[in-house]
Design an enzyme around this catalytic site. Structure first.
Site, PDB file in Angstrom:
ATOM      1  N   ASP A 166     -18.187  29.323  -9.615  1.00 25.34           N
ATOM      2  CA  ASP A 166     -19.297  29.579 -10.541  1.00 25.34           C
ATOM      3  C   ASP A 166     -18.842  30.118 -11.893  1.00 25.34           C
ATOM      4  O   ASP A 166     -19.657  30.220 -12.818  1.00 25.34           O
ATOM      5  CB  ASP A 166     -20.304  30.552  -9.908  1.00 25.34           C
ATOM      6  N   ASP A 189     -23.212  21.681  -6.127  1.00 28.45           N
ATOM      7  CA  ASP A 189     -23.389  22.457  -7.356  1.00 28.45           C
ATOM      8  C   ASP A 189     -22.101  22.503  -8.191  1.00 28.45           C
ATOM      9  O   ASP A 189     -22.132  22.662  -9.405  1.00 28.45           O
ATOM     10  CB  ASP A 189     -23.800  23.912  -7.055  1.00 28.45           C
TER      11      ASP A 189
HETATM   12  N1  GLY Z   1     -25.586  27.222  -7.391  1.00 26.80           N
HETATM   13  C1  GLY Z   1     -26.463  27.889  -6.532  1.00 26.80           C
HETATM   14  C2  GLY Z   1     -27.838  27.357  -6.594  1.00 26.80           C
HETATM   15  O1  GLY Z   1     -28.104  26.303  -7.114  1.00 26.80           O
HETATM   16  O2  GLY Z   1     -28.717  28.027  -6.097  1.00 26.80           O
END
Ligand code: GLY
Length: 429
Positions: A148, A206
């Site tokens: 992230d 993601d």
């Molecule tokens: N990347 C985590 C979400 O989309 O909740």
């Protein structure tokens, strides 16, 4: 579409941006002006409210009702009750939820929202605020603990560099991209997403979003290693994350030899369901990959996911349920964040293909829905967030039917892209 846009641009320039044809009435952008003005006021009020506390707005605290969760998940309580990460926080319900620290995965979005609001309007105070909130994230340049960091640093410092370049910012971006590449395993062909959980080497859909940081740093440095890592990750993900109907698993975990350990979900209804935000991350990520590589396989992937979204989302306003396989009832929470991510992706996709009008029209429908009273907050409400009705992680009892900072981020980004394609600016609205 490209020829169409060039044509529109030429005609609009001649007409002072008044439209594609002299006989057409001027397009009504009242919804757009209201969307931008509302967004700016919400952000300004939030900044004033936060003051000099080092706090980054994330969402509004929600609770849950176990029976409701069970009805959404169609699972017996006993099988998942103990795994719920979030406990209802009765005292905090309805109040603003801040990032737990700058290491929260959503920490870059609020600074990014300020950057986009500045880009949309040119209001200098928004830029000052954007700089202030971005600088809170400076220690992230040394953080290696999650994929992230792509979101966190690209949405804050990436936008800072795009709109107000500086060598110090460039250095933060390069260092973060190096740290993200440090999570790449060449045997597996992917960047590792998470360091927690039961998996050997988890990769989530993601993660496609974090490739944009690598693409950006590739342009900054002319060092192809960043792009090579990003494209290899995208190829491996394309091979293993997708089902025959082009929907994606949320999590694919790999054994160390590169074989697949398991395919499952963390935030979707069940392992085989289509989690709405996951489909949005996918179409956005593969659109970026095609923009950077011009590899037709990535374009095909983006178009396949776009087709899936347009086919599977059945709501009248095109804002998806939180999971496409969730019960189709009026009580089922929607996910405005998935809609705003999709809108932004489809506007870009529309500019990359000859016949992109269908994507642009769908994105415009999404933006108009999000800008309606049903989703766009009234000024002074919604704890200062712009959009209502997103869902973060229903199976974990977290952020259900609430505003969330990344819904606002991709909404503002989509508005920027919309105006660029239309050739309009804020002053002309
Ligand atoms: N990347 C985590 C979400 O989309 O909740």
């Amino acid at each position: 579409m490209k020829k169409f846009l060039l044509f529109c641009y030429a005609v609009a320039t001649l007409q002072g941006f008044s439209g594609c044809s002299p006989s057409q009435p001027k397009e009504d952008y009242g919804w757009l002006k209201n969307a931008i003005d509302t967004s700016v006021q919400q952000l300004e009020e939030t900044v004033a409210d936060v003051g000099d506390s080092v706090l980054l707005p994330r969402s509004i605290w929600t609770g849950y009702d176990m029976d409701f969760l069970c009805s959404q998940l169609q699972r017996e309580p006993v099988t998942f009750k103990d795994s719920l990460r979030m406990k209802p926080v009765k005292d905090a319900l309805g109040s603003r939820r801040y990032c737990s620290s700058i290491y929260d995965w959503t920490s870059g979005f609020f600074p990014g929202n300020l950057w986009y609001a500045y880009q949309l309007t040119g209001i200098e105070d928004l830029k000052k605020d954007a700089v202030k909130f971005t600088n809170y994230l400076y220690p992230l340049k040394d953080y290696k603990g999650t994929h992230d960091i792509g979101f966190m640093v690209n949405c804050s410092y990436g936008n800072a560099h795009r709109l107000s370049p500086a060598d110090t910012i460039r250095q933060i971006l390069v260092q973060t991209a190096d740290n993200l590449c440090g999570r790449f395993d060449s045997n597996i062909g992917c960047i590792r997403s998470w360091d927690f959980g039961k998996w050997n080497f988890p990769v989530i859909i993601d993660n496609m979003m974090n490739l944009d940081l690598l693409f950006y740093v590739n342009h900054l440095t002319n060092d192809s290693k960043y792009k090579e890592v990003a494209l290899r990750h995208a190829e491996t993900t394309m091979k293993n994350h997708f089902r025959n109907d082009h929907s994606s698993y949320h999590v694919v975990s790999y054994n160390s030899d590169g074989s697949v350990e398991m395919k499952c979900t963390h935030q979707g209804k069940n392992d085989d369901s289509s989690w709405a935000r996951g489909q949005a991350w996918g179409v956005y990520g593969y659109t970026s990959c095609y923009r950077e590589s011009k590899d037709a396989a990535f374009l095909q992937q983006a178009q396949n996911i776009a087709a899936l979204i347009m086919e599977r989302v059945k709501t009248d306003d095109a804002i998806p349920l939180w999971d496409y396989d969730a019960p189709n009832t009026p009580e089922t929470p929607r996910d405005a964040s998935a809609a705003s991510i999709t809108a932004s992706a489809l506007i870009e996709l529309s500019t990359l293909v000859e016949d992109g009008q269908v994507y642009f029209d769908y994105a415009e429908k999404l933006l108009k829905s999000l800008s309606s009273d049903a989703y766009l907050a009234k000024v002074g409400t919604n704890q200062g967030f712009i959009l209502m009705h997103s869902t973060g992680s229903l199976p974990n009892g977290s952020e259900i039917d609430t505003p969330i900072n990344y819904a606002d981020y991709y909404y503002l980004e989509a508005l920027v892209r919309y105006m660029q394609v239309k050739g309009i600016d804020y002053k002309s609205l």
